[in-house]
Scaffold this motif. Sequence first.
Motif, PDB file in Angstrom:
ATOM      1  N   ILE A  41       7.833   4.973   2.527  1.00 37.45           N
ATOM      2  CA  ILE A  41       6.578   4.815   3.273  1.00 37.45           C
ATOM      3  C   ILE A  41       5.824   6.140   3.306  1.00 37.45           C
ATOM      4  O   ILE A  41       4.610   6.175   3.092  1.00 37.45           O
ATOM      5  N   SER A  42       6.525   7.229   3.540  1.00 34.65           N
ATOM      6  CA  SER A  42       5.873   8.543   3.562  1.00 34.65           C
ATOM      7  C   SER A  42       5.269   8.883   2.206  1.00 34.65           C
ATOM      8  O   SER A  42       4.144   9.389   2.129  1.00 34.65           O
ATOM      9  N   ALA A  43       5.990   8.611   1.140  1.00 35.33           N
ATOM     10  CA  ALA A  43       5.481   8.901  -0.202  1.00 35.33           C
ATOM     11  C   ALA A  43       4.234   8.069  -0.506  1.00 35.33           C
ATOM     12  O   ALA A  43       3.259   8.580  -1.068  1.00 35.33           O
ATOM     13  N   LEU A  44       4.257   6.809  -0.133  1.00 33.32           N
ATOM     14  CA  LEU A  44       3.092   5.961  -0.362  1.00 33.32           C
ATOM     15  C   LEU A  44       1.898   6.445   0.441  1.00 33.32           C
ATOM     16  O   LEU A  44       0.761   6.426  -0.047  1.00 33.32           O
ATOM     17  N   LEU A  45       2.106   6.879   1.663  1.00 34.38           N
ATOM     18  CA  LEU A  45       1.007   7.407   2.476  1.00 34.38           C
ATOM     19  C   LEU A  45       0.425   8.673   1.857  1.00 34.38           C
ATOM     20  O   LEU A  45      -0.795   8.864   1.851  1.00 34.38           O
ATOM     21  N   VAL A  46       1.291   9.539   1.336  1.00 35.41           N
ATOM     22  CA  VAL A  46       0.806  10.763   0.686  1.00 35.41           C
ATOM     23  C   VAL A  46      -0.044  10.411  -0.528  1.00 35.41           C
ATOM     24  O   VAL A  46      -1.109  11.004  -0.743  1.00 35.41           O
ATOM     25  N   VAL A  47       0.395   9.449  -1.321  1.00 35.90           N
ATOM     26  CA  VAL A  47      -0.363   9.037  -2.499  1.00 35.90           C
ATOM     27  C   VAL A  47      -1.719   8.462  -2.095  1.00 35.90           C
ATOM     28  O   VAL A  47      -2.747   8.775  -2.702  1.00 35.90           O
ATOM     29  N   ILE A  48      -1.748   7.651  -1.052  1.00 36.09           N
ATOM     30  CA  ILE A  48      -3.004   7.050  -0.587  1.00 36.09           C
ATOM     31  C   ILE A  48      -3.959   8.119  -0.084  1.00 36.09           C
ATOM     32  O   ILE A  48      -5.148   8.117  -0.413  1.00 36.09           O
ATOM     33  N   VAL A  49      -3.463   9.060   0.714  1.00 32.54           N
ATOM     34  CA  VAL A  49      -4.317  10.128   1.245  1.00 32.54           C
ATOM     35  C   VAL A  49      -4.849  10.996   0.103  1.00 32.54           C
ATOM     36  O   VAL A  49      -6.028  11.369   0.099  1.00 32.54           O
ATOM     37  N   ALA A  50      -4.011  11.305  -0.875  1.00 34.52           N
ATOM     38  CA  ALA A  50      -4.458  12.108  -2.017  1.00 34.52           C
ATOM     39  C   ALA A  50      -5.535  11.364  -2.810  1.00 34.52           C
ATOM     40  O   ALA A  50      -6.539  11.969  -3.220  1.00 34.52           O
ATOM     41  N   ALA A  51      -5.362  10.072  -3.011  1.00 34.17           N
ATOM     42  CA  ALA A  51      -6.359   9.283  -3.742  1.00 34.17           C
ATOM     43  C   ALA A  51      -7.686   9.246  -2.982  1.00 34.17           C
ATOM     44  O   ALA A  51      -8.760   9.361  -3.583  1.00 34.17           O
ATOM     45  N   LEU A  52      -7.623   9.101  -1.675  1.00 34.39           N
ATOM     46  CA  LEU A  52      -8.847   9.101  -0.870  1.00 34.39           C
ATOM     47  C   LEU A  52      -9.541  10.456  -0.912  1.00 34.39           C
ATOM     48  O   LEU A  52     -10.769  10.540  -0.984  1.00 34.39           O
ATOM     49  N   ALA A  53      -8.771  11.532  -0.874  1.00 28.79           N
ATOM     50  CA  ALA A  53      -9.356  12.877  -0.936  1.00 28.79           C
ATOM     51  C   ALA A  53     -10.028  13.108  -2.290  1.00 28.79           C
ATOM     52  O   ALA A  53     -11.143  13.648  -2.349  1.00 28.79           O
ATOM     53  N   ILE A  54      -9.389  12.696  -3.366  1.00 31.39           N
ATOM     54  CA  ILE A  54      -9.979  12.848  -4.693  1.00 31.39           C
ATOM     55  C   ILE A  54     -11.265  12.033  -4.797  1.00 31.39           C
ATOM     56  O   ILE A  54     -12.281  12.513  -5.320  1.00 31.39           O
ATOM     57  N   ALA A  55     -11.241  10.803  -4.290  1.00 27.39           N
ATOM     58  CA  ALA A  55     -12.435   9.962  -4.333  1.00 27.39           C
ATOM     59  C   ALA A  55     -13.572  10.590  -3.530  1.00 27.39           C
ATOM     60  O   ALA A  55     -14.729  10.568  -3.957  1.00 27.39           O
ATOM     61  N   ALA A  56     -13.258  11.171  -2.376  1.00 31.34           N
ATOM     62  CA  ALA A  56     -14.288  11.807  -1.552  1.00 31.34           C
ATOM     63  C   ALA A  56     -14.902  13.000  -2.276  1.00 31.34           C
ATOM     64  O   ALA A  56     -16.124  13.192  -2.248  1.00 31.34           O
ATOM     65  N   VAL A  57     -14.080  13.812  -2.930  1.00 32.27           N
ATOM     66  CA  VAL A  57     -14.592  14.975  -3.673  1.00 32.27           C
ATOM     67  C   VAL A  57     -15.475  14.522  -4.829  1.00 32.27           C
ATOM     68  O   VAL A  57     -16.560  15.078  -5.057  1.00 32.27           O
ATOM     69  N   VAL A  58     -15.052  13.496  -5.555  1.00 34.25           N
ATOM     70  CA  VAL A  58     -15.845  12.995  -6.678  1.00 34.25           C
ATOM     71  C   VAL A  58     -17.192  12.463  -6.188  1.00 34.25           C
ATOM     72  O   VAL A  58     -18.245  12.761  -6.779  1.00 34.25           O
ATOM     73  N   LEU A  59     -17.180  11.706  -5.108  1.00 32.51           N
ATOM     74  CA  LEU A  59     -18.434  11.170  -4.569  1.00 32.51           C
ATOM     75  C   LEU A  59     -19.355  12.280  -4.082  1.00 32.51           C
ATOM     76  O   LEU A  59     -20.570  12.247  -4.310  1.00 32.51           O
TER      77      LEU A  59
END
Length: 162
Positions: A76-94
């Motif tokens: 669960i922790s690993a999946l949360l880290v992956v989700i947060v990283a994906a959201l951060a990357i998407a925010a930077v790209v936008l």
Amino acid sequence: MSTDGSTHPTEPGSAGPVPQTPAGGATSVGTADTPGVTSQGTIGDGTTPHGTDPDGTVGDGSGEPGWVARNTNALISALLVVIVAALAIAAVVLYRNQRDDANADTEAAVTTFLAGQDLEVETIECTGDTCAVIVGGQAATVLVQEDDNGDQHFGVSAYSGD
């Protein structure tokens, strides 16, 4: 209380009817597909047909929980880290895309303004509301401001950048 020796269901200590064991002591029902599977879905040794005990442990009798059960929190922790990283990357790209679009709009506005002054823009690079421009071999800085009505105003000076 009754004096005839019978127990009433409302009296303390009453356990209700006692289940009867089938004749011969058989406790499981077998089919051609799963011999020895009981009505609770377990095999005679207490494991489920899928190899795990009803409590989720491995059905080898050791009582050891399976790999997923032991590592649920880490997964669960690993999946949360992956989700947060994906959201951060998407925010930077936008954000960068929005900033690049705004800079391109500023470049187009400055080019149009300078063309209206009969000047030919050789190169232009804008960051925010400030543009570095080379016009007719001369470097210049152009400041673009927008008023409350949406009208753009330009200020041109000799280049003062890095």
